[in-house]
Write a protein that holds these residues in place. Sequence first.
Motif, PDB file in Angstrom:
ATOM      1  N   ASP A   1      37.323  13.447  53.665  1.00 16.77           N
ATOM      2  CA  ASP A   1      37.499  12.004  53.588  1.00 16.77           C
ATOM      3  C   ASP A   1      36.170  11.426  53.105  1.00 16.77           C
ATOM      4  OD1 ASP A   1      37.634   9.266  54.033  1.00 16.77           O
ATOM      5  OD2 ASP A   1      38.716   9.447  55.925  1.00 16.77           O
ATOM      6  N   LYS A   2      36.094  11.136  51.807  1.00 19.22           N
ATOM      7  CA  LYS A   2      34.829  10.707  51.213  1.00 19.22           C
ATOM      8  C   LYS A   2      34.416   9.320  51.701  1.00 19.22           C
ATOM      9  CE  LYS A   2      35.626  13.416  47.004  1.00 19.22           C
ATOM     10  NZ  LYS A   2      35.830  13.378  45.535  1.00 19.22           N
ATOM     11  N   GLY A   3      35.404   8.451  51.927  1.00 14.20           N
ATOM     12  CA  GLY A   3      35.076   7.101  52.359  1.00 14.20           C
ATOM     13  C   GLY A   3      34.437   7.059  53.738  1.00 14.20           C
ATOM     14  N   ASN A   4      35.033   7.775  54.682  1.00 12.92           N
ATOM     15  CA  ASN A   4      34.530   7.779  56.064  1.00 12.92           C
ATOM     16  C   ASN A   4      33.622   8.966  56.365  1.00 12.92           C
ATOM     17  OD1 ASN A   4      36.017   5.414  57.072  1.00 12.92           O
ATOM     18  ND2 ASN A   4      37.825   6.665  56.695  1.00 12.92           N
ATOM     19  N   LYS A   5      33.437   9.830  55.361  1.00 12.37           N
ATOM     20  CA  LYS A   5      32.604  11.032  55.495  1.00 12.37           C
ATOM     21  C   LYS A   5      33.022  11.859  56.721  1.00 12.37           C
ATOM     22  CE  LYS A   5      28.485   9.526  52.985  1.00 12.37           C
ATOM     23  NZ  LYS A   5      28.612   8.075  52.860  1.00 12.37           N
ATOM     24  N   ILE A   6      34.266  12.297  56.665  1.00 16.44           N
ATOM     25  CA  ILE A   6      34.803  13.182  57.696  1.00 16.44           C
ATOM     26  C   ILE A   6      35.315  14.453  57.024  1.00 16.44           C
ATOM     27  CG2 ILE A   6      36.567  13.495  59.484  1.00 16.44           C
ATOM     28  CD1 ILE A   6      36.479  10.478  59.916  1.00 16.44           C
ATOM     29  N   LEU A   7      34.837  15.596  57.463  1.00 19.85           N
ATOM     30  CA  LEU A   7      35.275  16.884  56.928  1.00 19.85           C
ATOM     31  C   LEU A   7      36.181  17.553  57.948  1.00 19.85           C
ATOM     32  CD1 LEU A   7      33.174  19.490  55.022  1.00 19.85           C
ATOM     33  CD2 LEU A   7      34.560  20.232  56.964  1.00 19.85           C
ATOM     34  N   SER A   8      37.346  18.006  57.487  1.00 21.22           N
ATOM     35  CA  SER A   8      38.320  18.652  58.368  1.00 21.22           C
ATOM     36  C   SER A   8      38.698  20.018  57.823  1.00 21.22           C
ATOM     37  CB  SER A   8      39.583  17.798  58.504  1.00 21.22           C
ATOM     38  OG  SER A   8      39.286  16.523  59.043  1.00 21.22           O
ATOM     39  N   LEU A   9      38.879  20.951  58.727  1.00 19.78           N
ATOM     40  CA  LEU A   9      39.378  22.283  58.392  1.00 19.78           C
ATOM     41  C   LEU A   9      40.623  22.550  59.235  1.00 19.78           C
ATOM     42  CD1 LEU A   9      36.012  24.266  58.295  1.00 19.78           C
ATOM     43  CD2 LEU A   9      37.502  23.815  56.330  1.00 19.78           C
ATOM     44  N   SER A  10      41.704  22.917  58.571  1.00 20.62           N
ATOM     45  CA  SER A  10      42.945  23.252  59.270  1.00 20.62           C
ATOM     46  C   SER A  10      43.253  24.736  59.071  1.00 20.62           C
ATOM     47  CB  SER A  10      44.104  22.405  58.737  1.00 20.62           C
ATOM     48  OG  SER A  10      43.848  21.023  58.915  1.00 20.62           O
ATOM     49  N   TYR A  11      43.776  25.366  60.106  1.00 22.35           N
ATOM     50  CA  TYR A  11      44.083  26.791  60.039  1.00 22.35           C
ATOM     51  C   TYR A  11      45.248  27.093  60.985  1.00 22.35           C
ATOM     52  CZ  TYR A  11      41.576  27.016  64.480  1.00 22.35           C
ATOM     53  OH  TYR A  11      41.176  26.806  65.781  1.00 22.35           O
ATOM     54  N   LEU A  12      45.847  28.253  60.809  1.00 22.70           N
ATOM     55  CA  LEU A  12      46.956  28.672  61.665  1.00 22.70           C
ATOM     56  C   LEU A  12      46.429  29.581  62.767  1.00 22.70           C
ATOM     57  CD1 LEU A  12      49.629  29.498  58.926  1.00 22.70           C
ATOM     58  CD2 LEU A  12      49.387  27.393  60.246  1.00 22.70           C
ATOM     59  N   ASP A  13      46.803  29.246  64.010  1.00 21.13           N
ATOM     60  CA  ASP A  13      46.375  30.098  65.122  1.00 21.13           C
ATOM     61  C   ASP A  13      47.309  31.304  65.243  1.00 21.13           C
ATOM     62  OD1 ASP A  13      48.705  29.234  66.354  1.00 21.13           O
ATOM     63  OD2 ASP A  13      47.700  27.986  67.850  1.00 21.13           O
ATOM     64  N   GLY A  14      47.128  32.101  66.293  1.00 19.73           N
ATOM     65  CA  GLY A  14      47.923  33.312  66.468  1.00 19.73           C
ATOM     66  C   GLY A  14      49.405  33.065  66.590  1.00 19.73           C
ATOM     67  N   SER A  15      49.766  31.829  66.964  1.00 17.27           N
ATOM     68  CA  SER A  15      51.189  31.487  67.101  1.00 17.27           C
ATOM     69  C   SER A  15      51.677  30.676  65.909  1.00 17.27           C
ATOM     70  CB  SER A  15      51.406  30.693  68.391  1.00 17.27           C
ATOM     71  OG  SER A  15      50.981  31.435  69.520  1.00 17.27           O
ATOM     72  N   THR A  16      50.923  30.710  64.822  1.00 25.62           N
ATOM     73  CA  THR A  16      51.205  29.980  63.576  1.00 25.62           C
ATOM     74  C   THR A  16      51.270  28.472  63.777  1.00 25.62           C
ATOM     75  OG1 THR A  16      53.634  30.112  63.662  1.00 25.62           O
ATOM     76  CG2 THR A  16      52.448  31.980  62.655  1.00 25.62           C
TER      77      THR A  16
END
Length: 433
Positions: free
Chosen positions: A209-224
Amino acid sequence: MKKYTYPAYLLLLLIACLSACKKNDPDYFGKTPTERSTEALSKYQTQLTSAPNGWKAILYPNGGGVYLFSIKFGADNRVSMLSDIDEETSTTPNESAYSLKQLQAPSLLFDTYSYIHLLSDPDPNVLGGDSGIGYSSDFEFSFDKMSGDTITLIGNKKGSKLTLVKAKTTAEYTSFTTGTTAVFTTLNAVRTYFKRVTIGTTACELNIDKGNKILSLSYLDGSTNLKTVSSGFYIDGSTNSIILGTPLLIDKTSITSIGKIAGDTTSHTVSLTVNGSATQVKEAITPLKYDLTAAKAFHNNPANSNTYWESNTGFTVDNVVDAFNLRSIFSEFVYRLYSFDQGTTYDRLGFFTDNGYSAGDPAVIAKFPASGTIVFTYFGSFNGAALPASAKPIVTATTNKFLDPNGFYVIQTGAKTYDLVNATNARAWMSFY
């Protein structure tokens, strides 16, 4: 009840002591409060003005986000600054006044309008902040701590945090604020809305999010299950690094900074290092995991009077905001998607402007295939204010993008905000609120 009486000489002694303890009488340390205040302000003034290469400043407004400034304080109470607020402020110095005063505590005041004031401006048209409060930031700060080459301050009204660090060189001073635009431009080598990066052995979806300068990483856990971790960040142009406000934990990897960022516009990838380990950000045309219910939720529950959605940016295509130049023909443009407002079987894609709706606004029928996307098919057109000939190709291009037969992934970005991402190649999207 028992009465207590005190000898008269004790009362006289108390009165004498109170009379003797005047505001500017010498205290235990042999100096008056005024003398100590003057001495403290003089110390801070010397510290601020004795940085030959200026200061790198990091401002955390109370309303969120992180903003960078390069600041030089003069002995004449004039201050020059740069800021990463936008490309112009990062390279064009602004000069204003500052002062040091004893308020509740020794304080640094930016007295006249400067780049720092932009974040406090109550007019949303100035920088897009909230009406009346801007980004809930400050331009008067109390000194908190001073250690080595670092000074920390706290906003007097909103509690924003400001950190000053002495710049080691002139190059470091100037590159500190230009790095934000440079790194964002580098990241644009990846053209798609969805961006993949592998952290250790875990595939992640990267969102910035360039405007609010928020970096997010999403991933799947062991239970998807899809998990998302986020942090505020700033970009230190002097080191070409993304600095995270709080560490992000992916599997067993704790991420605090991302460095050595370089883009390749041929392969449309971005190489970088995470904790010293090299990896790449690559294009992806589908989300890591998709919410099949999002399309109908978006369509059937509009945010505005439960009737329509709005967008004031038009389509972003290959990271170019308003790629079809809608704002070049409409001075006050808002694109509206009416959900079942005009009838029970069709919607309106409305070019709503200061002159009302444009002629030829398409009536469309929304369909929801098993893929969970939303697909718009043409049903007819509405009457409206006549468009100049030069505007018609721009409106047509926008309309045709909406009518892509592959439709859109619907990505919820907030309680009442969604992005529609073109399902053909994920290189075009529009944000609605």
